[in-house]
Motif scaffolding. Structure first.
Motif, mmCIF file in Angstrom:
data_model
loop_
_atom_site.group_PDB
_atom_site.id
_atom_site.type_symbol
_atom_site.label_atom_id
_atom_site.label_comp_id
_atom_site.label_asym_id
_atom_site.label_seq_id
_atom_site.Cartn_x
_atom_site.Cartn_y
_atom_site.Cartn_z
ATOM 1 N N ASP A 81 0.819 -1.209 0.000
ATOM 2 C CA ASP A 81 0.000 0.000 0.000
ATOM 3 C C ASP A 81 0.858 1.266 0.000
ATOM 4 O O ASP A 81 1.432 1.643 1.024
ATOM 5 C CB ASP A 81 -0.924 -0.030 1.232
ATOM 6 C CG ASP A 81 -1.968 1.058 1.178
ATOM 7 O OD1 ASP A 81 -1.810 2.003 0.359
ATOM 8 O OD2 ASP A 81 -2.940 0.977 1.943
ATOM 9 N N TYR A 82 0.888 1.930 -1.154
ATOM 10 C CA TYR A 82 1.753 3.107 -1.267
ATOM 11 C C TYR A 82 1.322 4.228 -0.329
ATOM 12 O O TYR A 82 2.137 5.035 0.101
ATOM 13 C CB TYR A 82 1.794 3.595 -2.728
ATOM 14 C CG TYR A 82 0.654 4.474 -3.125
ATOM 15 C CD1 TYR A 82 -0.622 3.972 -3.320
ATOM 16 C CD2 TYR A 82 0.851 5.845 -3.291
ATOM 17 C CE1 TYR A 82 -1.663 4.794 -3.668
ATOM 18 C CE2 TYR A 82 -0.197 6.679 -3.645
ATOM 19 C CZ TYR A 82 -1.450 6.143 -3.830
ATOM 20 O OH TYR A 82 -2.481 6.962 -4.164
ATOM 21 N N LYS A 83 0.003 4.272 -0.008
ATOM 22 C CA LYS A 83 -0.499 5.350 0.868
ATOM 23 C C LYS A 83 0.142 5.266 2.250
ATOM 24 O O LYS A 83 0.423 6.269 2.887
ATOM 25 C CB LYS A 83 -2.025 5.217 1.025
ATOM 26 C CG LYS A 83 -2.786 5.826 -0.120
ATOM 27 C CD LYS A 83 -4.235 6.012 0.282
ATOM 28 C CE LYS A 83 -5.123 5.781 -0.929
ATOM 29 N NZ LYS A 83 -6.227 4.882 -0.701
ATOM 30 N N LEU A 86 3.394 6.966 2.196
ATOM 31 C CA LEU A 86 3.271 8.429 2.214
ATOM 32 C C LEU A 86 2.937 8.935 3.621
ATOM 33 O O LEU A 86 3.539 9.901 4.104
ATOM 34 C CB LEU A 86 2.191 8.885 1.226
ATOM 35 C CG LEU A 86 2.481 8.614 -0.263
ATOM 36 C CD1 LEU A 86 1.313 9.042 -1.129
ATOM 37 C CD2 LEU A 86 3.759 9.323 -0.705
ATOM 38 N N ILE A 103 4.152 -2.372 -5.592
ATOM 39 C CA ILE A 103 3.134 -1.326 -5.795
ATOM 40 C C ILE A 103 2.765 -1.402 -7.269
ATOM 41 O O ILE A 103 3.600 -1.201 -8.141
ATOM 42 C CB ILE A 103 3.706 0.076 -5.444
ATOM 43 C CG1 ILE A 103 4.129 0.119 -3.974
ATOM 44 C CG2 ILE A 103 2.697 1.164 -5.754
ATOM 45 C CD1 ILE A 103 4.840 1.389 -3.573
ATOM 46 N N LYS A 105 0.758 0.291 -9.514
ATOM 47 C CA LYS A 105 0.700 1.379 -10.512
ATOM 48 C C LYS A 105 1.980 2.203 -10.526
ATOM 49 O O LYS A 105 2.467 2.639 -9.471
ATOM 50 C CB LYS A 105 -0.489 2.281 -10.210
ATOM 51 C CG LYS A 105 -1.815 1.627 -10.457
ATOM 52 C CD LYS A 105 -2.921 2.668 -10.501
ATOM 53 C CE LYS A 105 -4.233 1.987 -10.804
ATOM 54 N NZ LYS A 105 -5.357 2.878 -10.737
ATOM 55 N N LYS A 106 2.467 2.486 -11.732
ATOM 56 C CA LYS A 106 3.699 3.258 -11.925
ATOM 57 C C LYS A 106 3.600 4.649 -11.280
ATOM 58 O O LYS A 106 4.558 5.145 -10.684
ATOM 59 C CB LYS A 106 3.974 3.414 -13.421
ATOM 60 C CG LYS A 106 4.728 2.228 -14.021
ATOM 61 C CD LYS A 106 6.055 2.708 -14.623
ATOM 62 C CE LYS A 106 7.056 1.592 -14.712
ATOM 63 N NZ LYS A 106 6.894 0.724 -15.869
ATOM 64 N N GLU A 107 2.408 5.277 -11.399
ATOM 65 C CA GLU A 107 2.267 6.647 -10.872
ATOM 66 C C GLU A 107 2.381 6.658 -9.339
ATOM 67 O O GLU A 107 2.893 7.604 -8.755
ATOM 68 C CB GLU A 107 0.946 7.276 -11.326
ATOM 69 C CG GLU A 107 -0.280 6.656 -10.676
ATOM 70 C CD GLU A 107 -1.467 6.572 -11.602
ATOM 71 O OE1 GLU A 107 -1.418 5.793 -12.575
ATOM 72 O OE2 GLU A 107 -2.449 7.269 -11.313
ATOM 73 N N TYR A 108 1.929 5.568 -8.713
ATOM 74 C CA TYR A 108 2.033 5.490 -7.253
ATOM 75 C C TYR A 108 3.494 5.328 -6.836
ATOM 76 O O TYR A 108 3.946 5.911 -5.856
ATOM 77 C CB TYR A 108 1.216 4.304 -6.704
ATOM 78 C CG TYR A 108 -0.282 4.428 -6.866
ATOM 79 C CD1 TYR A 108 -0.887 5.644 -7.166
ATOM 80 C CD2 TYR A 108 -1.101 3.305 -6.711
ATOM 81 C CE1 TYR A 108 -2.259 5.749 -7.318
ATOM 82 C CE2 TYR A 108 -2.479 3.399 -6.854
ATOM 83 C CZ TYR A 108 -3.043 4.619 -7.168
ATOM 84 O OH TYR A 108 -4.400 4.709 -7.304
ATOM 85 N N LYS A 110 6.008 6.399 -8.444
ATOM 86 C CA LYS A 110 6.637 7.704 -8.670
ATOM 87 C C LYS A 110 6.345 8.657 -7.505
ATOM 88 O O LYS A 110 7.244 9.363 -7.021
ATOM 89 C CB LYS A 110 6.114 8.289 -9.995
ATOM 90 C CG LYS A 110 6.968 9.380 -10.541
ATOM 91 C CD LYS A 110 6.512 9.756 -11.938
ATOM 92 C CE LYS A 110 7.301 10.977 -12.391
ATOM 93 N NZ LYS A 110 6.829 11.502 -13.657
ATOM 94 N N THR A 111 5.109 8.649 -7.040
ATOM 95 C CA THR A 111 4.728 9.531 -5.931
ATOM 96 C C THR A 111 5.552 9.206 -4.688
ATOM 97 O O THR A 111 6.076 10.101 -4.022
ATOM 98 C CB THR A 111 3.216 9.349 -5.598
ATOM 99 O OG1 THR A 111 2.485 9.492 -6.804
ATOM 100 C CG2 THR A 111 2.738 10.359 -4.587
ATOM 101 N N VAL A 112 5.677 7.914 -4.383
ATOM 102 C CA VAL A 112 6.437 7.500 -3.190
ATOM 103 C C VAL A 112 7.913 7.872 -3.339
ATOM 104 O O VAL A 112 8.523 8.436 -2.421
ATOM 105 C CB VAL A 112 6.286 5.974 -2.941
ATOM 106 C CG1 VAL A 112 7.248 5.484 -1.874
ATOM 107 C CG2 VAL A 112 4.856 5.636 -2.546
#
Ligand code: SF4
Length: 345
Positions: A81-83, A86, A103, A105-108, A110-112
């Motif tokens: 869970d990337y959240k 964060l 994780i 999704k690629k965008e997640y 990237k966010t992390v």
């Protein structure tokens, strides 16, 4: 290969720095009082870095409160869970143990990674033999362990992130050793060593010492964790002992020299040796104390120690200290006497 130097909080890892000792709490992270109490106990015995399981948002938010009460750096252990990564970073965590490939999704990812970059937070890629992708990798061996680590590393390198630490652990000593050797021959990322699921204290002492110790003797490894089923205090004490016995620790500590006992043993020196060992944990003094079972061989065998006791024929003890005249001590007073001597020294 000399590894990169990274920082988890104020602890330097890699680049030839002192090998640090890690452990993991076994309290519920949401129970902040118990978690803080356990971390404080771990600090007392010399733990350098502690990892906490972060299983949900409340646990991730709890890090903020825990951080305020403890002084060693905290690593958040996160799966999937990337959240949670964060929120843990928002709560002030010092490092993450997270495999980006988990994780989806690629965008997640990237966010992390961007958040970790902004906050200068280390990410440990932790490859465990038990959780390796068995569709992709048919066998758990050094090659598949390293390939799995490289997959996660690549995802971060592609985002220009290199504040990375890596662990390659299996419950098999040989595979663990081979995996770390193979990795360290190719990469300069610092290595966190351990033999995973090493069992109870007795079993882990053998497996971890052999696995971690063999690698350390070859100059591989920057931070270590003994995995022991039970109290994490034992993990730290055991890991610190290994570093001491390998002459890889600069820290002062008390060493107990006790004989294996035999038919000449007149007292319960096993209990004295165990009590002294537990009661002197965390004391930073360079002292060697002998606890010997008889006066025939005891003092002679222990002559390289700072002081010690040997059990006399009537069950009482003889205290000896270098060239000083030996002193007779009653058996019920020997523990207090030794503790007093340690304090005075
Ligand atoms: S010190 Fe004495 S009691 Fe201990 S093992 Fe040696 S001979 Fe036996």
């Amino acid at each position: 290969m000399k590894t990169n130097k990274i920082y988890i909080g104020n602890i330097a890892i890699g680049g030839g720095e002192q090998i640090s000792v890690q452990s993991m709490t076994n309290t519920d992270t949401k129970d902040t009082a118990s978690t803080i109490a356990q971390i404080k106990e771990l600090e007392k015995v010399g733990c350098d870095i502690v990892r906490l399981a972060v299983v949900d948002e409340i646990a991730a938010k709890s890090i903020k409160k825990i951080k305020k009460s403890v002084s060693i750096p905290i690593v958040a252990d996160i799966h999937f869970d990337y959240k949670l990564a964060l929120i843990s970073m928002e709560s002030g965590v010092d490092a993450l143990r997270l495999n980006p490939g988990n994780i989806r999704k690629k965008e997640y990812i990237k966010t992390v990674i961007n958040e970790a970059k902004d906050r200068n937070i280390v990410i440990r890629v932790g490859v465990n033999g038990g959780s390796i992708d068995r569709v992709k990798y048919k066998e758990v061996n050094a090659q598949s362990m390293v390939s799995s680590a490289i997959e996660h590393i690549k995802l971060m390198e592609d985002l220009d992130f290199t504040n990375i630490k890596v662990s390659l652990k299996t419950s098999d000593i040989k595979t663990t050793i081979e995996s770390n050797k193979l990795f360290s021959a190719q990469y300069a990322y610092p290595l966190h060593l351990g033999v995973t699921e090493a069992g109870t204290l007795r079993s882990s002492l053998i497996k971890s010492s052999l696995g971690i110790g063999s690698l350390l003797l070859e100059g591989i490894g920057d931070t270590i964790r003994f995995s022991i089923t039970g109290n994490p205090i034992e993990e730290v004490v055991s890991a610190k002992n290994l570093l001491k016995f390998l002459n890889m620790s600069n820290e002062k500590s008390i060493e107990i020299i006790s004989c294996p006992t035999c038919g000449r043993t007149k007292g319960n020196i096993e209990s004295i040796a165990n009590d002294i060992e537990i009661l002197t944990r965390g004391i930073k003094k360079d002292l060697s104390i002998a606890i010997m079972g008889c006066i025939v061989n005891g003092p002679g065998e222990a002559k390289h120690c700072d002081f010690g006791v040997a059990c006399g024929n009537e069950g009482d003890y003889i205290f000896f200290e270098k060239t000083n005249k030996p002193i007779k001590i009653k058996k019920e007073e020997v523990l207090d006497f030794l503790l007093k001597k340690i304090k005075e020294h």
